[in-house]
Scaffold this motif. Structure first.
Motif, PDB file in Angstrom:
ATOM      1  N   TYR A  51       0.841   5.900 -10.693  1.00  0.00           N
ATOM      2  CA  TYR A  51      -0.292   6.602 -11.293  1.00  0.00           C
ATOM      3  C   TYR A  51      -0.839   7.700 -10.380  1.00  0.00           C
ATOM      4  N   TYR A  52      -0.839   7.459  -9.062  1.00  0.00           N
ATOM      5  CA  TYR A  52      -1.351   8.443  -8.118  1.00  0.00           C
ATOM      6  C   TYR A  52      -0.275   9.413  -7.636  1.00  0.00           C
ATOM      7  N   ARG A  53       0.920   9.316  -8.200  1.00  0.00           N
ATOM      8  CA  ARG A  53       2.043  10.208  -7.879  1.00  0.00           C
ATOM      9  C   ARG A  53       2.459  10.113  -6.417  1.00  0.00           C
ATOM     10  N   ASP A  54       2.249   8.952  -5.799  1.00  0.00           N
ATOM     11  CA  ASP A  54       2.549   8.818  -4.378  1.00  0.00           C
ATOM     12  C   ASP A  54       3.784   7.965  -4.107  1.00  0.00           C
ATOM     13  N   TYR A  55       4.428   7.472  -5.144  1.00  0.00           N
ATOM     14  CA  TYR A  55       5.684   6.756  -4.966  1.00  0.00           C
ATOM     15  C   TYR A  55       6.481   6.798  -6.265  1.00  0.00           C
ATOM     16  N   SER A  56       7.792   6.556  -6.138  1.00  0.00           N
ATOM     17  CA  SER A  56       8.682   6.598  -7.286  1.00  0.00           C
ATOM     18  C   SER A  56       8.975   5.193  -7.788  1.00  0.00           C
ATOM     19  N   ILE A  57       9.147   5.092  -9.095  1.00  0.00           N
ATOM     20  CA  ILE A  57       9.597   3.854  -9.727  1.00  0.00           C
ATOM     21  C   ILE A  57      11.029   4.100 -10.185  1.00  0.00           C
ATOM     22  N   PRO A  58      11.980   3.337  -9.690  1.00  0.00           N
ATOM     23  CA  PRO A  58      13.390   3.635  -9.980  1.00  0.00           C
ATOM     24  C   PRO A  58      13.679   3.658 -11.472  1.00  0.00           C
ATOM     25  N   GLY A  59      14.620   4.519 -11.842  1.00  0.00           N
ATOM     26  CA  GLY A  59      15.102   4.529 -13.215  1.00  0.00           C
ATOM     27  C   GLY A  59      15.946   3.303 -13.497  1.00  0.00           C
ATOM     28  N   PHE A  60      16.429   3.191 -14.716  1.00  0.00           N
ATOM     29  CA  PHE A  60      17.181   1.990 -15.083  1.00  0.00           C
ATOM     30  C   PHE A  60      18.068   2.283 -16.280  1.00  0.00           C
ATOM     31  N   THR A  61      19.065   1.450 -16.446  1.00  0.00           N
ATOM     32  CA  THR A  61      19.909   1.423 -17.642  1.00  0.00           C
ATOM     33  C   THR A  61      19.990  -0.017 -18.114  1.00  0.00           C
TER      34      THR A  61
ATOM     35  N   ILE B 105       8.945  -1.515 -16.212  1.00  0.00           N
ATOM     36  CA  ILE B 105       8.757  -0.703 -17.405  1.00  0.00           C
ATOM     37  C   ILE B 105       7.702   0.370 -17.134  1.00  0.00           C
ATOM     38  N   PRO B 106       7.664   1.447 -17.948  1.00  0.00           N
ATOM     39  CA  PRO B 106       6.628   2.473 -17.778  1.00  0.00           C
ATOM     40  C   PRO B 106       5.230   1.898 -18.003  1.00  0.00           C
ATOM     41  N   THR B 107       4.360   2.085 -17.022  1.00  0.00           N
ATOM     42  CA  THR B 107       2.980   1.611 -17.086  1.00  0.00           C
ATOM     43  C   THR B 107       2.081   2.560 -16.302  1.00  0.00           C
ATOM     44  N   TYR B 108       0.793   2.267 -16.319  1.00  0.00           N
ATOM     45  CA  TYR B 108      -0.151   2.911 -15.411  1.00  0.00           C
ATOM     46  C   TYR B 108      -0.018   2.237 -14.041  1.00  0.00           C
ATOM     47  N   SER B 109       1.099   2.409 -13.405  1.00  0.00           N
ATOM     48  CA  SER B 109       1.415   1.678 -12.180  1.00  0.00           C
ATOM     49  C   SER B 109       0.699   2.286 -10.982  1.00  0.00           C
ATOM     50  N   ASP B 110       0.142   1.425 -10.133  1.00  0.00           N
ATOM     51  CA  ASP B 110      -0.425   1.882  -8.874  1.00  0.00           C
ATOM     52  C   ASP B 110      -0.269   0.758  -7.846  1.00  0.00           C
ATOM     53  N   PRO B 111      -0.487   1.033  -6.554  1.00  0.00           N
ATOM     54  CA  PRO B 111      -0.304  -0.032  -5.556  1.00  0.00           C
ATOM     55  C   PRO B 111      -1.198  -1.238  -5.784  1.00  0.00           C
TER      56      PRO B 111
ATOM     57  N   PRO C 214       0.797  -1.242   0.000  1.00  0.00           N
ATOM     58  CA  PRO C 214       0.000   0.000   0.000  1.00  0.00           C
ATOM     59  C   PRO C 214       0.821   1.280   0.000  1.00  0.00           C
ATOM     60  N   ASP C 215       2.040   1.249   0.563  1.00  0.00           N
ATOM     61  CA  ASP C 215       2.881   2.450   0.560  1.00  0.00           C
ATOM     62  C   ASP C 215       3.683   2.586  -0.730  1.00  0.00           C
TER      63      ASP C 215
ATOM     64  N   ASP D 196      -5.867  20.290  -6.833  1.00  0.00           N
ATOM     65  CA  ASP D 196      -5.335  19.176  -6.048  1.00  0.00           C
ATOM     66  C   ASP D 196      -3.860  18.919  -6.303  1.00  0.00           C
ATOM     67  N   ASN D 197      -3.355  19.269  -7.497  1.00  0.00           N
ATOM     68  CA  ASN D 197      -2.024  18.798  -7.902  1.00  0.00           C
ATOM     69  C   ASN D 197      -1.016  19.905  -8.154  1.00  0.00           C
ATOM     70  N   LYS D 198      -1.305  21.133  -7.774  1.00  0.00           N
ATOM     71  CA  LYS D 198      -0.404  22.236  -8.058  1.00  0.00           C
ATOM     72  C   LYS D 198       1.008  21.929  -7.559  1.00  0.00           C
ATOM     73  N   GLY D 199       1.975  22.112  -8.457  1.00  0.00           N
ATOM     74  CA  GLY D 199       3.372  21.862  -8.120  1.00  0.00           C
ATOM     75  C   GLY D 199       3.822  20.436  -8.327  1.00  0.00           C
ATOM     76  N   LYS D 200       2.880  19.509  -8.596  1.00  0.00           N
ATOM     77  CA  LYS D 200       3.227  18.106  -8.787  1.00  0.00           C
ATOM     78  C   LYS D 200       3.583  17.827 -10.251  1.00  0.00           C
ATOM     79  N   VAL D 201       4.233  16.694 -10.440  1.00  0.00           N
ATOM     80  CA  VAL D 201       4.552  16.248 -11.794  1.00  0.00           C
ATOM     81  C   VAL D 201       3.253  15.920 -12.526  1.00  0.00           C
ATOM     82  N   PHE D 202       3.154  16.352 -13.778  1.00  0.00           N
ATOM     83  CA  PHE D 202       1.952  16.074 -14.567  1.00  0.00           C
ATOM     84  C   PHE D 202       1.986  14.673 -15.167  1.00  0.00           C
ATOM     85  N   SER D 203       3.011  14.371 -15.954  1.00  0.00           N
ATOM     86  CA  SER D 203       3.085  13.079 -16.641  1.00  0.00           C
ATOM     87  C   SER D 203       3.887  12.098 -15.795  1.00  0.00           C
ATOM     88  N   GLN D 204       3.191  11.113 -15.245  1.00  0.00           N
ATOM     89  CA  GLN D 204       3.837  10.185 -14.311  1.00  0.00           C
ATOM     90  C   GLN D 204       4.921   9.347 -14.971  1.00  0.00           C
ATOM     91  N   TRP D 205       4.750   9.003 -16.243  1.00  0.00           N
ATOM     92  CA  TRP D 205       5.694   8.068 -16.868  1.00  0.00           C
ATOM     93  C   TRP D 205       6.709   8.774 -17.779  1.00  0.00           C
TER      94      TRP D 205
END
Length: 801
Positions: free
Chosen positions: A733-743, A773-779, A354-355, A688-697
């Motif tokens: 998707y809800y902008r509440d957690y980060s998905i690590p980058g990758f190489t 990979i980039p997706t509509y990711s959520d918990p 959930p987190d 609700d989202n002022k100052g937040k990232v717009f495009s999650q992916w």
């Protein structure tokens, strides 16, 4: 099961049997030869090609004096080798009736190849990438008239057939993730979402005809293979002038393979990780003695299991095309393609804690059931006619009809995961989507001189229509699943069992139509400065019938465009451009009204270079978008809109950044594609989202690099490729957690056994990086792993005809 209509054509094209027409036997200049010529003077290179092919070439020594030819590497006809040598020289190749070659001066606006009394114009040859052996495109057809990349005041990337083959790219989403500034997102469903500079690209072009490709009653199911196409053209930035309302992120144009002027056949077999096998026949040839009727056929079979337990996929792709010169000035083309995919998919991936924490499941875990099934079948009809009034003016009309059937029965698992893995719900789904897309486009373009200035104009109109008949049914069973002990053998549902157990079924249909007229005017104000003015007037009508009816219309909406291109030298140009954005929305508020259209402004300035006689394209661009009224999910509304969340306007959004890109031959034998993107997206004004990232992916940093080097001299049969994709973190998707980058690193080793047989080994994810990979990711779900390390061995047989 393979269908019979392309097989007969394939056999005839491959074997040379007549198809109700008489064709000429292959002449010497049509034979495939292997060339390995270093960059040298144009005269020396033409003589070397003539000697190797036993041909006669006639020319005035003054025409080639002081001109340089690029390196010529690969297997091709003598005609193709000479065209490569002459590219960018201001000269053209003429083949006389007796079959000998003559080099003459040509207009800069078109490269022409004359076969007896038949003329094939640059419309067919100028932008084609097949057989070029290059990662650099000579021209693009996105703007209707073919133009060099450095003459377009926006960012454009072309993924050539050579690069697709070298990297073994067979799927549009994988290809998109090789392109500077573009992200191919795994959708909620089996399909994809294409995104550029933070905004979705939902209308895709096929030979310049735009149609909606991501409009479904539920989720994202659009899929597209690449076996039918010569190249992928991608414009980044607002493209309303090209394809109508919307498209703030850009445009993608899939340009199909065409009938060929010389007999060619290639047979490719593949074998790789997870029981992945494939076989492809690609054949084309003239079908009459004059070469005015040309055919092409592609038959491709691909079968694979997966690194994911239980999952598999079988795909059959068939394509046939004919091009016919009604006269030296008029060409008509028709084609048909069919893709049939049957699979046992895993839909919506893994949940997270959930987190947002990673559960850490093995990549092989399957969350579906053994009865998961899907079938996606797409059939597309293509037709176009082009008439060339003279060297300066032409008319073209194109049409497209695509039918798509998308059916599935699958199990999902999602919800809040407890530490012991419990707490998840099972979701049983049945989907049945049927859609028909129609598109037409016609335009006239030409060049003329007036008021002591050079002008180029395009005037056209296009129309698209999307209709669908959709159904889905679903049943949720709460607190029934454990992510660490998944039941893959639950009873298979039916529509009746879902309804009997208290589930729901929904029936809906779309009718979306758009039409518009457009025009552009390029005027050369000075020898070095060109202005580009354009505008489109659009009409839009949207009807959705679900549990309630939603309509949306727009009439006479004007989308202006302005650009300037200044030629610093023959190789370098700087540019600036401005365009408006108008994007109707279908999302509804909780009170049932449709959201107001998105409006916005787009600015871009940049520098472009066309170096080494067109063998290397480079670009640098700085961009900013300001958009208002974008829809965002209204979570407070609950599932008030047909069983799902309603929407609300997002206020003001800004996307800005810069890009740098290079593609082509940087030194003899080394083809390179490299691009870096810095891109930020942010809500500037939003309740609700002022100052937040717009495009999650959309990551802030993206670097894509791939190169392939053909060794010189005695080792010229050997080529080595390597590259990597690297990106910074993205968001859920809800902008509440980060998905690590990758190489992720990939590599390739290829060897030409003979002039007819080549082998190649591709290794993807060389260091076995574990990443999402980039997706509509959520918990609750839709977290998908990237492919582990995998291998693909391919053998390609190209007989000398």
């Amino acid at each position: 099961m393979l269908k019979p209509w392309p097989l007969a054509l394939a056999v005839a094209l491959a074997s040379g049997l007549p198809l109700a027409v008489v064709h000429a036997e292959p002449t010497v200049q049509q034979q495939l030869l292997t060339f390995d010529l270093p960059s040298a003077s144009l005269g020396a290179t033409l003589n070397a090609i003539a000697r190797q092919s036993s041909q006669v070439v006639s020319l005035d020594p003054q025409l080639v004096s002081g001109k340089q030819a690029p390196a010529i590497h690969g297997t091709m006809t003598a005609q193709e080798a000479m065209r490569q040598a002459l590219s960018g020289s201001g000269l053209r190749l003429v083949v006389t009736g007796s079959g000998s070659f003559t080099v003459v001066a040509a207009h800069d606006s078109a490269d022409a190849l004359e076969l007896g009394s038949t003329t094939v114009t640059g419309t067919q040859l100028g932008a084609t990438t097949e057989g070029s052996g290059s990662y650099a495109a000579r021209a693009v057809s996105l703007g209707k008239s073919e133009q060099k990349l450095k003459d377009i005041p926006q960012s454009v990337t072309v993924l050539t057939r050579q690069q697709m083959d070298d990297q073994n790219l067979t799927d549009l989403r994988d290809a998109a993730n090789q392109i500077t500034g573009v992200v191919g997102v795994k959708g909620v469903g089996q399909g994809m979402v294409l995104s550029s500079r933070g905004f979705q690209i939902d209308a895709w072009q096929y030979d310049g005809v735009p149609i909606p490709r991501n409009m479904y009653a539920l989720g994202n199911w659009a899929t597209e293979g690449l076996v039918f196409f010569d190249r992928l053209e991608v414009l980044r930035g607002a493209s309303g002038l090209l394809q109508g309302t919307g498209a703030p992120g850009g445009a993608v144009n899939l340009v199909r393979k065409r009938g060929q002027q010389a007999p060619t056949v290639s047979l490719t077999g593949k074998a790789g990780s997870w029981d992945h096998y494939g076989l492809q026949l690609d054949a084309g040839r003239p079908l009459n003695a004059q070469g005015t009727l040309r055919g092409r056929v592609v038959v491709d079979e691909d079968r694979t299991h997966s690194f994911t337990d239980y999952a598999w996929s079988d795909t059959t792709s068939l394509y046939g095309a004919l091009d016919f010169d009604l006269s030296p000035d008029t060409t008509i083309g028709v084609g048909i393609s069919n893709t049939d995919n049957e699979a046992r998919p895993m839909v919506r991936g893994f949940p997270r804690y959930p987190d947002g924490g990673d559960i850490g499941l093995p990549r092989s875990v399957y969350t579906g059931a053994t009865w998961n099934r899907s079938q996606i079948e797409q059939t597309t009809l293509y037709a176009d006619l082009e008439h060339r009034f003279d060297d300066n003016w032409k008319f073209k009309v194109s049409a497209l009809r695509m039918t798509e059937q998308n059916r599935s029965k699958h199990q999902r698992m999602h919800g809040n995961v407890a530490p012991d893995g419990s707490g998840l719900m099972f979701a049983d789904w049945i989907t049945d989507f049927d859609a028909t897309k129609l598109g037409t486009d016609m335009f006239v373009s030409g060049n003329f001189d007036a008021l002591s200035l050079e002008h180029e104009v395009v005037l056209g109109a296009n129309y698209s229509k999307y209709t669908s008949d959709d159904m889905y049914a679903r049943l949720f069973t709460p607190n029934a699943g454990n992510i660490f002990d998944i039941d893959h053998h639950r009873p298979e549902p039916t529509l009746g069992s879902i309804l009997a157990a208290g589930g729901a079924a929904a029936y809906m249909d779309y009718d979306v139509r758009q039409k518009g007229i457009y025009g552009s005017w390029r005027v050369k104000l000075t020898d070095d400065l060109t202005a580009v003015l354009g505008s489109r007037v659009s009409w839009y009508n949207y009807i959705y019938n679900g549990t309630s009816k939603t309509t949306n219309t727009a009439t006479g909406e004007v989308t202006p465009y302005f650009g300037l291109v200044y030629a610093l030298t023959e190789q370098w140009s700087v540019y600036a451009s401005y365009t408006d954005v108008f994007e109707p929305q279908s999302e509804r508020t909780v009170n049932g009204s449709v959201l107001e259209p998105i409006i916005g402004t787009n600015y871009e300035i940049g520098l472009k270079g066309e170096l080494y006689d067109g063998r290397l394209n480079t670009s640098f661009a700085v961009f900013r978008y300001d958009h208002e009224n974008r829809a965002v999910t209204d979570y407070d509304s609950g599932f008030a809109c047909d069983g799902w969340y309603c929407s609300q306007a997002s206020g003001k959004v800004r996307s800005q950044g810069f890009e740098a890109e290079a593609s082509g031959e940087i030194i003899d034998g080394l083809q390179l594609s490299a691009g870096y993107t810095f891109n930020t997206t942010k809500f500037l004004e939003d309740p609700d989202n002022k100052g937040k990232v717009f495009s999650q992916w959309t990551p802030k940093h993206m670097l894509r690099v791939w190169g392939n080097y053909q060794l010189p001299g005695e080792l010229s049969r050997l080529s080595v490729g390597a590259g990597f994709n690297s990106q910074s973190h993205t968001l859920g998707y809800y902008r509440d957690y980060s998905i690590p980058g990758f190489t992720v690193w990939n590599t390739r080793l290829a060897y030409q056994l003979s002039s007819e047989v080549g082998i190649a080994l591709n290794i993807n994810n060389l260091f076995d990086k574990r990443y999402y990979i980039p997706t509509y990711s959520d918990p609750g779900g839709n977290n998908m792993y990237g492919d582990p390390r995998n291998f693909m061995l391919s053998v390609k047989y190209t007989p000398n005809l």
